[in-house]
Motif scaffolding. Structure first.
Motif, PDB file in Angstrom:
ATOM      1  N   TYR A  13       0.746  -1.241   0.072  1.00  0.00           N
ATOM      2  CA  TYR A  13      -0.036  -0.020  -0.195  1.00  0.00           C
ATOM      3  C   TYR A  13       0.958   1.303  -0.072  1.00  0.00           C
ATOM      4  CZ  TYR A  13       1.192  -1.173   4.871  1.00  0.00           C
ATOM      5  OH  TYR A  13       1.843  -1.722   5.758  1.00  0.00           O
ATOM      6  N   ARG A  53       5.580  -8.234  13.800  1.00  0.00           N
ATOM      7  CA  ARG A  53       5.031  -6.934  14.186  1.00  0.00           C
ATOM      8  C   ARG A  53       4.312  -6.865  15.467  1.00  0.00           C
ATOM      9  NH1 ARG A  53       5.690  -2.687  10.642  1.00  0.00           N
ATOM     10  NH2 ARG A  53       4.469  -0.905  11.054  1.00  0.00           N
ATOM     11  N   PRO A  70      -7.544   6.656   6.941  1.00  0.00           N
ATOM     12  CA  PRO A  70      -8.347   5.847   5.871  1.00  0.00           C
ATOM     13  C   PRO A  70      -6.956   5.386   4.946  1.00  0.00           C
ATOM     14  CG  PRO A  70      -8.320   8.214   5.468  1.00  0.00           C
ATOM     15  CD  PRO A  70      -7.893   8.103   6.928  1.00  0.00           C
ATOM     16  N   SER A  89      10.537   7.472   9.748  1.00  0.00           N
ATOM     17  CA  SER A  89      11.000   7.264   8.421  1.00  0.00           C
ATOM     18  C   SER A  89      10.619   5.764   8.073  1.00  0.00           C
ATOM     19  CB  SER A  89      12.518   7.301   8.772  1.00  0.00           C
ATOM     20  OG  SER A  89      12.986   6.014   9.563  1.00  0.00           O
ATOM     21  N   ARG A 134       2.220   1.130  13.988  1.00  0.00           N
ATOM     22  CA  ARG A 134       0.798   0.574  13.598  1.00  0.00           C
ATOM     23  C   ARG A 134       0.722  -0.822  13.485  1.00  0.00           C
ATOM     24  NH1 ARG A 134      -2.180   4.647   9.249  1.00  0.00           N
ATOM     25  NH2 ARG A 134      -2.335   6.535  10.906  1.00  0.00           N
ATOM     26  N   ILE A 148      -5.348   5.083   1.387  1.00  0.00           N
ATOM     27  CA  ILE A 148      -5.437   6.220   0.240  1.00  0.00           C
ATOM     28  C   ILE A 148      -4.464   5.381  -0.730  1.00  0.00           C
ATOM     29  CG2 ILE A 148      -5.292   8.494  -0.753  1.00  0.00           C
ATOM     30  CD1 ILE A 148      -5.456   9.479   2.225  1.00  0.00           C
ATOM     31  N   GLU A 208      -1.352  -2.247  11.596  1.00  0.00           N
ATOM     32  CA  GLU A 208      -2.061  -2.384  10.115  1.00  0.00           C
ATOM     33  C   GLU A 208      -3.167  -3.128  10.132  1.00  0.00           C
ATOM     34  OE1 GLU A 208      -0.435   0.061   8.805  1.00  0.00           O
ATOM     35  OE2 GLU A 208       1.847   0.079   9.150  1.00  0.00           O
TER      36      GLU A 208
HETATM   37  N1  SAH Z   1       8.540   2.544   8.748  1.00  0.00           N
HETATM   38  C1  SAH Z   1       7.560   3.090   9.640  1.00  0.00           C
HETATM   39  C2  SAH Z   1       6.588   4.241   9.408  1.00  0.00           C
HETATM   40  C3  SAH Z   1       5.775   3.710   8.246  1.00  0.00           C
HETATM   41  S1  SAH Z   1       4.587   5.056   7.604  1.00  0.00           S
HETATM   42  C4  SAH Z   1       6.717   2.002  10.167  1.00  0.00           C
HETATM   43  O1  SAH Z   1       6.849   0.720   9.704  1.00  0.00           O
HETATM   44  O2  SAH Z   1       5.899   1.850  11.206  1.00  0.00           O
HETATM   45  C5  SAH Z   1       3.317   5.469   8.768  1.00  0.00           C
HETATM   46  C6  SAH Z   1       2.018   4.845   8.372  1.00  0.00           C
HETATM   47  O3  SAH Z   1       1.519   5.292   6.984  1.00  0.00           O
HETATM   48  C7  SAH Z   1       2.053   3.274   8.107  1.00  0.00           C
HETATM   49  O4  SAH Z   1       2.028   2.657   9.416  1.00  0.00           O
HETATM   50  C8  SAH Z   1       0.767   2.942   7.253  1.00  0.00           C
HETATM   51  O5  SAH Z   1      -0.344   2.670   8.609  1.00  0.00           O
HETATM   52  C9  SAH Z   1       0.393   4.437   6.671  1.00  0.00           C
HETATM   53  N2  SAH Z   1       0.245   4.299   5.358  1.00  0.00           N
HETATM   54  C10 SAH Z   1       1.187   3.736   4.604  1.00  0.00           C
HETATM   55  N3  SAH Z   1       0.732   3.766   3.039  1.00  0.00           N
HETATM   56  C11 SAH Z   1      -0.529   4.260   3.382  1.00  0.00           C
HETATM   57  C12 SAH Z   1      -1.369   4.597   2.282  1.00  0.00           C
HETATM   58  N4  SAH Z   1      -1.267   4.261   1.067  1.00  0.00           N
HETATM   59  N5  SAH Z   1      -2.707   5.039   2.863  1.00  0.00           N
HETATM   60  C13 SAH Z   1      -3.059   5.451   4.116  1.00  0.00           C
HETATM   61  N6  SAH Z   1      -1.949   5.331   5.167  1.00  0.00           N
HETATM   62  C14 SAH Z   1      -0.613   4.600   4.556  1.00  0.00           C
END
Ligand code: SAH
Length: 354
Positions: A72, A186, A235, A111, A164, A237, A166
């Motif tokens: 995603y 995780r 959400p 990051s 998260r 996206i 997820e």
């Molecule tokens: N590398 C870190 C930070 C991830 S980015 C980690 O693994 O935790 C932070 C958050 O953005 C992710 O945990 C995910 O829930 C969210 N994210 C990533 N892609 C997304 C998308 N396409 N739409 C919505 N949220 C997204």
């Protein structure tokens, strides 16, 4: 439905089926009144612990290099179109200083999973931040690491960690991630973080591909079990260069329902109105606050790199200076009848009012 919401407010834990019914029905036009009632109760619950205060965190997205390939995400390693950047420790400290001047007392370092910063370098960065500004909380959000690494960063002074989950359903997790990523790992990370003593944040996307209503109910039940201090809920996206480019976005209403249900179930949890929520609707974050959220996380990264941290399409706030972002959010929070404050905004253990 009102009765179920009241039960939840009064501390009952609902069965999975009851959560499913609420999630499905509250989105229907005919239950508009009940939906409003849900939001009212969620706000009331927030007020019990946090009054009308909304906390703010300054987010520094310091590298978009990532060794993972989450389907995603716009900064997954397989996205050859992503323009990569990383900030030096000096640049990160300068952003944090600017944040401090603007009144932020929580700095979040986020990051991709970028191995070019060593465990020691991150540790030194945390220590330097805390030494310069002893009254701030430092939050890390750097993905999955080994327990010893989390422990080391904690010992260097990190206060909080966001990771998260997820999705709480393994089969669903495996449809969102390649096989080399492990659901169990995780989840284990989250328990490790809590045990070490971090104020820990879990969370999930609403409307991610293949998600079923039951999966969302499981997300709530998992959060209840883990009992994190924070829950990041936004959400899904679609990102145009990702394998999920053609999937529909999560909806505003469903995200608001989940925010409110999580507020009612976890009571005193810190709950951000996310940037993703502000991206799918212009007033998404205000509505999030009206549905029980109590945190906003504006961006402190240098404007020159903001557009490159594109987890998803059309991300908002990539053009403004940090000071402008702060002002804008102050107004939005006021519009939602609350007050943006500069405290560290720690997790509230007890009620301030009933
Ligand atoms: N590398 C870190 C930070 C991830 S980015 C980690 O693994 O935790 C932070 C958050 O953005 C992710 O945990 C995910 O829930 C969210 N994210 C990533 N892609 C997304 C998308 N396409 N739409 C919505 N949220 C997204």
């Amino acid at each position: 439905m009102k009765q179920t919401i009241d039960r939840l407010f009064e501390n009952a834990i609902l069965e999975k089926e009851a959560y499913c019914d609420l999630i499905i029905n509250l989105e229907k036009k005919e239950y508009e009144k009940e939906l409003r009632y849900l939001f009212t109760k969620a706000r009331q619950m927030r007020e019990r612990y946090y009054g009308n205060k909304i906390y703010t965190r300054g987010l520094i997205e310091f590298s978009n290099y990532c060794k993972n390939d989450c389907y995603y995400c716009g900064i997954r390693r397989g996205n050859t179109k992503a323009e990569r950047y990383r900030l030096s420790p000096e640049e990160i400290l300068a952003c944090a200083d600017e944040g401090y001047r603007l009144g932020f007392r929580t700095i979040v370092l986020q990051s991709g999973e970028d191995a070019s910063y060593s465990t020691d370098q991150i540790g030194s960065l945390v220590a330097a931040l805390k030494e310069k500004h002893p009254d701030i909380a430092v939050t890390l959000s750097l993905g999955e690491r080994e327990r010893e690494v989390y422990q080391y960063w904690y010992d260097c002074g990190a206060d909080r960690y966001l990771l998260r989950h997820e999705t709480a359903v393994k089969a669903h997790y495996e449809r969102l991630h390649p096989a080399e990523l492990s659901f169990e790992h995780r989840i284990q990370c989250l328990y490790d973080l809590k045990e070490i003593g971090y104020q820990t944040g879990a969370g999930f996307m609403v409307g991610s591909p293949f998600q079923k209503t039951e999966d969302l109910a499981e997300d709530i039940l998992f959060l209840k079990k883990l009992s994190p201090h924070m829950a990041g809920i936004g959400p899904f996206i679609a990102q145009k260069d990702s394998p999920f480019a053609e999937y529909p976005n999560g909806t505003l209403t469903q995200t608001l329902i989940l925010l409110a249900l999580v507020r009612l179930t976890l009571k005193n949890v810190l709950l951000p109105a996310t940037t993703a929520l502000g991206t799918i609707a212009p007033d998404g974050r205000e509505k999030g606050i009206l549905a029980g959220a109590n945190v906003v996380m504006p961006n402190l990264s240098p404007v020159s790199v903001r557009k490159k941290y594109q987890l998803y399409d059309n991300k908002i706030c990539t053009g403004e200076e940090s000071a402008q972002c702060r002002k804008c959010l102050e107004n939005r929070v006021r519009l939602a009848g609350c007050e943006l404050v500069t405290d560290r905004g720690d997790y509230a253990e007890t009620m301030i009012a009933s």
